[in-house]
Design a protein around this motif. Structure first.
Motif: not given
Length: 261
Positions: A91-96, A122-123, A129-133
């Motif tokens: 998960f990349d929260q800064d992704g476009v 994961s970190p 991010a938690y839900e995705w992973v």
């Protein structure tokens, strides 16, 4: 062909056994899921135990009203279990792509905590991010990208507007009014053609769950179809839809957050 020495004959079976034991977990694939659950949280109930605010707490976000917000879009099995921690993109929260969704996610899929969470090794990161992973990575082969997973959850929540359905039937946010739980279920059932699953926190509606097949068409939840005890059966006869209120103490450096059910 020369025969193996006696010592080699003893060691070889041990090496083969160790090789099989080591390889087995790596080759064990998770079974593909059977259906999706869209879990929707009532914000007013979620904020009942909020004590302090932070920038990530939906209780303190004025764009989050007294309504159902997304808790998760979960791949599940018909037997009541579910896959977790599958292979997928980090998960990349800064992704476009995810940044395009951020205003909608903050409003319709907010976190109600001030702490970061981690799952599957994961970190620590955001609620998204938690839900995705933990669950989103298991939505393949139906939803295979981060953008696809979150945008579809937002789309389903909007298309199957449980807050609007209840409001039109007279079930609105109130700290004093109590509604017949069967009436709430019937209002949703009449509009959507399926029976929702409700769960409660005391006498307050906590969550509504709707189920979808792998074509993302709404369907009866296996719990309802099989006659198994539903969470709806654990709710009292009359329930509330509390108004969402923010904590009085506004400490944006707080890490204590709210109660996690």
């Amino acid at each position: 062909m020369a025969s193996l020495p006696a010592k080699a004959k003893l060691i070889l079976p041990l090496l083969l056994l160790l090789g099989v034991a080591t390889a087995a977990p790596l080759n064990k694939a998770k079974k593909e899921f059977d259906y999706f659950t869209l879990a929707l949280t009532w914000s007013g109930t979620k904020c009942l135990n909020a004590r302090e605010c932070c920038s990530s707490n939906g209780c303190c976000n004025p764009d989050v009203g007294s309504k159902f917000t997304i808790r998760g879009l979960w791949p599940e099995y018909n037997d009541g279990t579910w896959p977790t921690c599958c292979n997928g993109t980090a998960f990349d929260q800064d992704g476009v792509d995810i940044q395009l969704l951020m205003p909608d996610l903050a409003r319709d899929w907010p976190s109600y905590y001030c702490t970061l969470s981690s799952a599957c090794g994961s970190p620590k990161g955001s609620n998204w991010a938690y839900e995705w992973v933990k669950r989103g990575t298991c939505a393949s082969p139906v939803l295979t990208t981060i953008y696809g997973y979150f945008s579809k959850a937002l789309e389903l929540s909007s298309s199957f507007d449980v807050t609007g359905i209840l409001s039109e039937s007279g079930y609105v946010a109130s700290d004093s009014a109590k509604y017949l739980v069967g009436g709430i279920i019937q209002a949703i059932e009449k509009e959507l053609g399926v029976t929702p699953i409700l769960s409660c926190y005391g006498d307050a509606v906590k969550e509504v769950q709707l189920c979808f097949d792998k074509n993302l068409q709404i369907q009866e939840c296996p719990t309802i179809e099989s006659g198994m005890l539903s969470k709806s059966d654990e709710c009292p006869g009359f329930v509330r839809l509390p108004i969402k209120t923010a904590p009085e103490k506004m400490n944006y450096l707080s890490l204590r957050g709210v109660q996690n059910w």
